[in-house]
Design a protein around this motif. Sequence first.
Motif, mmCIF file in Angstrom:
data_model
loop_
_atom_site.group_PDB
_atom_site.id
_atom_site.type_symbol
_atom_site.label_atom_id
_atom_site.label_comp_id
_atom_site.label_asym_id
_atom_site.label_seq_id
_atom_site.Cartn_x
_atom_site.Cartn_y
_atom_site.Cartn_z
ATOM 1 N N PHE A 141 -4.367 9.781 -0.500
ATOM 2 C CA PHE A 141 -4.791 10.756 0.749
ATOM 3 C C PHE A 141 -4.170 12.007 0.822
ATOM 4 C CE2 PHE A 141 -2.080 7.475 2.292
ATOM 5 C CZ PHE A 141 -1.262 8.436 3.087
ATOM 6 N N ILE A 142 -2.910 11.642 0.350
ATOM 7 C CA ILE A 142 -1.836 13.110 0.361
ATOM 8 C C ILE A 142 -2.424 14.360 -0.358
ATOM 9 C CG2 ILE A 142 0.385 14.074 0.175
ATOM 10 C CD1 ILE A 142 1.545 11.397 1.066
ATOM 11 N N ASP A 143 -3.274 13.911 -1.290
ATOM 12 C CA ASP A 143 -3.838 14.766 -2.066
ATOM 13 C C ASP A 143 -5.011 15.496 -1.467
ATOM 14 O OD1 ASP A 143 -2.151 14.697 -4.195
ATOM 15 O OD2 ASP A 143 -3.843 13.696 -5.566
ATOM 16 N N GLY A 144 -5.481 14.827 -0.351
ATOM 17 C CA GLY A 144 -6.664 15.371 0.417
ATOM 18 C C GLY A 144 -7.955 14.704 0.011
ATOM 19 N N ASP A 145 -7.579 13.699 -0.675
ATOM 20 C CA ASP A 145 -8.706 12.985 -1.292
ATOM 21 C C ASP A 145 -9.459 12.072 -0.146
ATOM 22 O OD1 ASP A 145 -8.044 14.193 -3.640
ATOM 23 O OD2 ASP A 145 -7.310 12.350 -4.476
ATOM 24 N N SER A 146 -10.779 11.918 -0.222
ATOM 25 C CA SER A 146 -11.657 11.159 0.406
ATOM 26 C C SER A 146 -12.549 10.682 -0.501
ATOM 27 C CB SER A 146 -12.209 11.748 1.961
ATOM 28 O OG SER A 146 -12.885 10.770 2.662
ATOM 29 N N LEU A 147 -12.562 9.664 -1.319
ATOM 30 C CA LEU A 147 -13.579 9.653 -2.271
ATOM 31 C C LEU A 147 -14.866 9.108 -1.662
ATOM 32 C CD1 LEU A 147 -11.054 7.602 -4.913
ATOM 33 C CD2 LEU A 147 -11.702 10.005 -4.733
ATOM 34 N N GLY A 148 -15.835 9.722 -2.461
ATOM 35 C CA GLY A 148 -17.322 9.462 -1.825
ATOM 36 C C GLY A 148 -17.868 10.317 -0.920
ATOM 37 N N LYS A 149 -16.684 11.008 -0.254
ATOM 38 C CA LYS A 149 -17.127 11.838 1.137
ATOM 39 C C LYS A 149 -16.925 13.324 0.775
ATOM 40 C CE LYS A 149 -15.889 8.036 4.085
ATOM 41 N NZ LYS A 149 -14.880 7.489 5.344
ATOM 42 N N ASP A 150 -15.756 13.733 0.705
ATOM 43 C CA ASP A 150 -15.319 15.304 0.473
ATOM 44 C C ASP A 150 -14.851 15.412 -0.966
ATOM 45 O OD1 ASP A 150 -14.006 14.693 3.647
ATOM 46 O OD2 ASP A 150 -16.051 15.474 3.280
ATOM 47 N N LYS A 151 -14.703 16.761 -1.221
ATOM 48 C CA LYS A 151 -14.172 17.345 -2.365
ATOM 49 C C LYS A 151 -12.917 16.598 -2.585
ATOM 50 C CE LYS A 151 -13.426 21.284 -5.442
ATOM 51 N NZ LYS A 151 -13.648 22.651 -5.429
ATOM 52 N N ILE A 152 -12.661 16.127 -4.051
ATOM 53 C CA ILE A 152 -11.463 15.641 -4.257
ATOM 54 C C ILE A 152 -10.022 16.680 -4.515
ATOM 55 C CG2 ILE A 152 -10.090 14.378 -6.229
ATOM 56 C CD1 ILE A 152 -12.520 12.443 -6.401
ATOM 57 N N TYR A 178 0.914 -1.131 0.026
ATOM 58 C CA TYR A 178 0.020 0.030 -0.085
ATOM 59 C C TYR A 178 0.826 1.264 -0.050
ATOM 60 C CZ TYR A 178 -4.257 -2.800 1.234
ATOM 61 O OH TYR A 178 -4.996 -3.691 1.570
ATOM 62 N N GLU A 179 0.674 2.072 -1.051
ATOM 63 C CA GLU A 179 1.601 3.248 -1.218
ATOM 64 C C GLU A 179 0.772 4.250 -1.753
ATOM 65 O OE1 GLU A 179 5.965 1.539 -2.126
ATOM 66 O OE2 GLU A 179 4.828 1.785 -3.736
ATOM 67 N N ASP A 180 1.346 5.720 -1.391
ATOM 68 C CA ASP A 180 0.844 6.791 -2.180
ATOM 69 C C ASP A 180 1.935 7.552 -2.858
ATOM 70 O OD1 ASP A 180 0.079 9.695 -2.510
ATOM 71 O OD2 ASP A 180 -1.535 9.509 -1.113
ATOM 72 N N PRO A 181 1.669 8.033 -4.072
ATOM 73 C CA PRO A 181 2.906 8.289 -4.702
ATOM 74 C C PRO A 181 3.678 9.614 -4.174
ATOM 75 C CG PRO A 181 1.053 7.789 -6.412
ATOM 76 C CD PRO A 181 0.712 7.669 -4.927
ATOM 77 N N ARG A 182 2.837 10.470 -3.521
ATOM 78 C CA ARG A 182 3.622 11.777 -3.004
ATOM 79 C C ARG A 182 4.215 11.372 -1.540
ATOM 80 N NH1 ARG A 182 -0.317 16.466 -2.920
ATOM 81 N NH2 ARG A 182 1.355 17.711 -1.864
ATOM 82 N N CYS A 183 4.048 10.128 -1.072
ATOM 83 C CA CYS A 183 4.253 9.711 0.579
ATOM 84 C C CYS A 183 5.707 9.687 0.523
ATOM 85 C CB CYS A 183 3.870 8.447 0.694
ATOM 86 S SG CYS A 183 4.158 7.784 2.386
ATOM 87 N N PRO A 184 6.488 10.778 1.525
ATOM 88 C CA PRO A 184 7.664 10.622 1.595
ATOM 89 C C PRO A 184 8.191 9.491 2.309
ATOM 90 C CG PRO A 184 6.460 12.100 3.346
ATOM 91 C CD PRO A 184 5.805 11.643 2.467
ATOM 92 N N GLU A 225 6.915 16.654 0.341
ATOM 93 C CA GLU A 225 5.372 16.293 0.359
ATOM 94 C C GLU A 225 4.642 17.574 0.131
ATOM 95 O OE1 GLU A 225 2.041 14.594 3.851
ATOM 96 O OE2 GLU A 225 4.229 14.292 4.037
ATOM 97 N N THR A 226 5.142 18.787 0.438
ATOM 98 C CA THR A 226 4.333 19.898 0.434
ATOM 99 C C THR A 226 4.546 20.422 -1.034
ATOM 100 O OG1 THR A 226 6.106 20.977 1.167
ATOM 101 C CG2 THR A 226 4.235 20.691 2.841
ATOM 102 N N ASP A 227 5.224 19.879 -1.920
ATOM 103 C CA ASP A 227 5.404 20.263 -3.172
ATOM 104 C C ASP A 227 4.887 19.385 -4.333
ATOM 105 O OD1 ASP A 227 6.444 21.227 -5.732
ATOM 106 O OD2 ASP A 227 8.408 21.131 -5.168
ATOM 107 N N ASP A 228 3.784 19.948 -4.876
ATOM 108 C CA ASP A 228 2.974 19.046 -5.616
ATOM 109 C C ASP A 228 3.475 18.919 -7.225
ATOM 110 O OD1 ASP A 228 0.500 17.408 -6.190
ATOM 111 O OD2 ASP A 228 -0.838 19.057 -6.438
ATOM 112 N N LYS A 229 4.587 18.767 -7.123
ATOM 113 C CA LYS A 229 5.193 18.746 -8.389
ATOM 114 C C LYS A 229 4.504 17.589 -9.493
ATOM 115 C CE LYS A 229 10.210 20.216 -8.485
ATOM 116 N NZ LYS A 229 11.484 19.981 -8.801
ATOM 117 N N PHE A 230 4.108 16.340 -8.880
ATOM 118 C CA PHE A 230 3.566 15.213 -9.779
ATOM 119 C C PHE A 230 2.262 15.839 -10.298
ATOM 120 C CE2 PHE A 230 5.685 11.792 -7.057
ATOM 121 C CZ PHE A 230 6.884 12.010 -7.706
#
Length: 280
Positions: free
Chosen positions: A136-147, A99-105, A188-193
């Motif tokens: 989730f580092i993008d602040g996503d919570s699919l089906g709940k809050d704004k992506i 289990y990984e997140d691409p932005r996860c340090p 993590e705070t730099d959204d280069k991707f």
Amino acid sequence: MSQRNSQSAKNAARERLRVEREKQAKRAKVKRQVVVACSVVAVLAAAGGIGYAVVQANKPGYWEDEKDAKVVAPANTTGTDGTTVVIGKSTAPKTLKVYEDPRCPICAQFEQTVGSTVKKDIDDGKFKIQYIGGTFIDGDSLGKDKIGANGEGSKNAMSAMGAALNVSPEAFLEYKTALYSTKWHPEETDDKFKNDSYLIQVANTVPALKNNKAFQDAVKSGKYDAWALAMSKTFDTNKDGVTGTPSFVMNGQILKADSNGNPPMTVAAFNSLVDAALKA
């Protein structure tokens, strides 16, 4: 010089001085008017910009629309919407869920330290891996809050990883390694991707993806964007009890390096936990 001529010269000098002062006063007045006018324009422009930004922020975003878009699954996937990604030899006795997140340090740290060991184990048939990607580092919570409350990079990178997976499982793993490398992985705070051009720049370090037009077209067009969201939903709804990254699961159990539930972050800790899980 006569007194008359002297007086005339003085009067002429005074007149020239008066005219010059009037010119200077007029120039100063015009300058003040220009400054005021520019200031008003700047304020109006700023207000308009703020208003535009507010309107844009409240509009349904691109990624919001992609939640309902038809999923195009990459090659080398199975399951609903192609969200089952298993890589390794079919003869491998067990599967390690990653289990990984691409932005996860921390994921980047793991890849930089233990990644080559995981790759060797896969190549040797010690185990297969099943990749589950979160955003989730993008602040996503699919089906709940704004992506996308905190960015787009996790989703966009995962979409690009889908394009790499469509080329081959090996290209997927090599690209994942490159994205997590010290050279390319941002803070993590730099959204280069979120930038397609950056993702393609990283991909050009992977032989199978270098100047690969099909890969680049898929990244630029967002061909696998809906797939990235579907994968993220798989992460959000996992039954393994995983809530953070990186996490590793085998035999239905999360591999924990200590009593605090931290993942193994050294080769020795990883090998110890995996070897025990393989014997269980």
